[in-house]
Design a protein around this motif. Sequence first.
Motif, PDB file in Angstrom:
ATOM      1  N   GLY A   1      15.957   3.347 -51.913  1.00 19.71           N
ATOM      2  CA  GLY A   1      16.499   3.450 -50.569  1.00 19.71           C
ATOM      3  C   GLY A   1      17.268   4.727 -50.321  1.00 19.71           C
ATOM      4  N   ASN A   2      17.666   4.898 -49.074  1.00 16.93           N
ATOM      5  CA  ASN A   2      18.383   6.116 -48.676  1.00 16.93           C
ATOM      6  C   ASN A   2      19.887   5.904 -48.498  1.00 16.93           C
ATOM      7  OD1 ASN A   2      16.095   7.885 -48.484  1.00 16.93           O
ATOM      8  ND2 ASN A   2      15.498   6.804 -46.608  1.00 16.93           N
TER       9      ASN A   2
ATOM     10  N   LYS B   1      22.065   9.952 -44.107  1.00 15.98           N
ATOM     11  CA  LYS B   1      21.619  10.918 -45.110  1.00 15.98           C
ATOM     12  C   LYS B   1      22.513  12.150 -45.129  1.00 15.98           C
ATOM     13  CE  LYS B   1      16.667   9.858 -44.926  1.00 15.98           C
ATOM     14  NZ  LYS B   1      15.330  10.430 -44.616  1.00 15.98           N
TER      15      LYS B   1
ATOM     16  N   ASN C   1      11.998   4.409 -41.750  1.00 14.25           N
ATOM     17  CA  ASN C   1      11.923   2.988 -42.054  1.00 14.25           C
ATOM     18  C   ASN C   1      12.947   2.634 -43.137  1.00 14.25           C
ATOM     19  OD1 ASN C   1      10.814   0.630 -43.731  1.00 14.25           O
ATOM     20  ND2 ASN C   1       9.543   0.549 -41.892  1.00 14.25           N
ATOM     21  N   ILE C   2      13.679   1.557 -42.937  1.00 17.99           N
ATOM     22  CA  ILE C   2      14.758   1.229 -43.876  1.00 17.99           C
ATOM     23  C   ILE C   2      14.448   0.023 -44.761  1.00 17.99           C
ATOM     24  CG2 ILE C   2      16.563   2.224 -42.433  1.00 17.99           C
ATOM     25  CD1 ILE C   2      17.266  -0.701 -41.597  1.00 17.99           C
ATOM     26  N   ASP C   3      13.190  -0.406 -44.797  1.00 20.28           N
ATOM     27  CA  ASP C   3      12.834  -1.587 -45.590  1.00 20.28           C
ATOM     28  C   ASP C   3      13.255  -1.436 -47.053  1.00 20.28           C
ATOM     29  OD1 ASP C   3      11.796  -2.699 -43.336  1.00 20.28           O
ATOM     30  OD2 ASP C   3       9.687  -2.408 -43.863  1.00 20.28           O
ATOM     31  N   ALA C   4      12.949  -0.293 -47.655  1.00 20.16           N
ATOM     32  CA  ALA C   4      13.302  -0.059 -49.061  1.00 20.16           C
ATOM     33  C   ALA C   4      14.814  -0.030 -49.240  1.00 20.16           C
ATOM     34  CB  ALA C   4      12.683   1.249 -49.555  1.00 20.16           C
ATOM     35  N   SER C   5      15.492   0.548 -48.252  1.00 22.60           N
ATOM     36  CA  SER C   5      16.954   0.626 -48.314  1.00 22.60           C
ATOM     37  C   SER C   5      17.581  -0.758 -48.238  1.00 22.60           C
ATOM     38  CB  SER C   5      17.489   1.502 -47.179  1.00 22.60           C
ATOM     39  OG  SER C   5      17.031   2.830 -47.298  1.00 22.60           O
ATOM     40  N   LEU C   6      17.015  -1.637 -47.405  1.00 23.42           N
ATOM     41  CA  LEU C   6      17.547  -2.992 -47.271  1.00 23.42           C
ATOM     42  C   LEU C   6      17.297  -3.818 -48.533  1.00 23.42           C
ATOM     43  CD1 LEU C   6      16.683  -3.938 -43.568  1.00 23.42           C
ATOM     44  CD2 LEU C   6      18.883  -3.206 -44.506  1.00 23.42           C
TER      45      LEU C   6
ATOM     46  N   GLU D   1      17.126  -2.620 -51.556  1.00 26.22           N
ATOM     47  CA  GLU D   1      18.112  -2.116 -52.513  1.00 26.22           C
ATOM     48  C   GLU D   1      19.508  -2.636 -52.187  1.00 26.22           C
ATOM     49  OE1 GLU D   1      18.704   2.220 -54.392  1.00 26.22           O
ATOM     50  OE2 GLU D   1      19.413   2.085 -52.316  1.00 26.22           O
ATOM     51  N   LEU D   2      19.847  -2.668 -50.901  1.00 19.57           N
ATOM     52  CA  LEU D   2      21.149  -3.162 -50.467  1.00 19.57           C
ATOM     53  C   LEU D   2      21.318  -4.635 -50.849  1.00 19.57           C
ATOM     54  CD1 LEU D   2      23.818  -3.096 -48.918  1.00 19.57           C
ATOM     55  CD2 LEU D   2      22.518  -3.367 -46.784  1.00 19.57           C
TER      56      LEU D   2
ATOM     57  N   ILE E   1      21.046  -3.468 -39.970  1.00 17.30           N
ATOM     58  CA  ILE E   1      21.779  -3.395 -41.241  1.00 17.30           C
ATOM     59  C   ILE E   1      22.913  -4.424 -41.255  1.00 17.30           C
ATOM     60  CG2 ILE E   1      23.252  -1.934 -42.691  1.00 17.30           C
ATOM     61  CD1 ILE E   1      21.590   0.482 -41.565  1.00 17.30           C
TER      62      ILE E   1
END
Length: 229
Positions: free
Chosen positions: A2-3, A24, A52-57, A59-60, A89
């Motif tokens: 994620g970012n 970022k 897209n924040i799917d990967a970040s979510l 990870e969160l 988020i």
Amino acid sequence: MGNFSYKDVYIEEGKRVLEINILKEKYCNFDCIFCPIGRSKNKVDTQISFDNIDASLIELGKTIESTKAELVFINSKGEALVNDKIGDIVDFIKGKGAAVRLLSNGYILGRDEYRKIANKCDEIVGEIKLITEETFQKVQRPIEGYTLEKYISNMAAFNKQYEGKFIFEITIIKGYNDDEESINKIKKVIRKISPDKIIIARMEDERFKKKLGISDERFEEISKLLLNN
């Protein structure tokens, strides 16, 4: 991967707190001369479309679970509300059973679109540093058209309708707001906003501490005056 970026979990008032940055790089509606992050290349007060924040979510979610975080503190590089995914988020964090604290400088809390997002949060941190229009414009270098009066009014109006915990952070700066006249003005601002909690801070960044930091003795004196307002 994620970012988002994170700080180590710490304990505050018996709760495990996870701090998260959802930007970022710096996006802010101010360009303060003493900002520890640096200059505002992206000076904005409208929402920016991020990736897209799917990967970040994902990870969160794993981070919340692994750290057993009870409160997630969104403390970002600038104004977190300009991330167009922030509503998602906040919803995601609350869906994981954690409370949400959001740091905003407080100026744009007067706008409906941001108020709706902030109202989802359990805690909001608003802040103030300069207490005269001249120094506000000169030192915090806001987006054109911003005024100190509106800044304060936006936070006051927001807190009047807010059902969560409003935390008001006041940074004392040597030569700008540490005199008696300024302290009295800050007292009036506190009464207008009527926060649930007050935090008195000072310049801690080594780059600005020597010139803008105040002594321990004066800091304690001012803290007592403002906390017992």
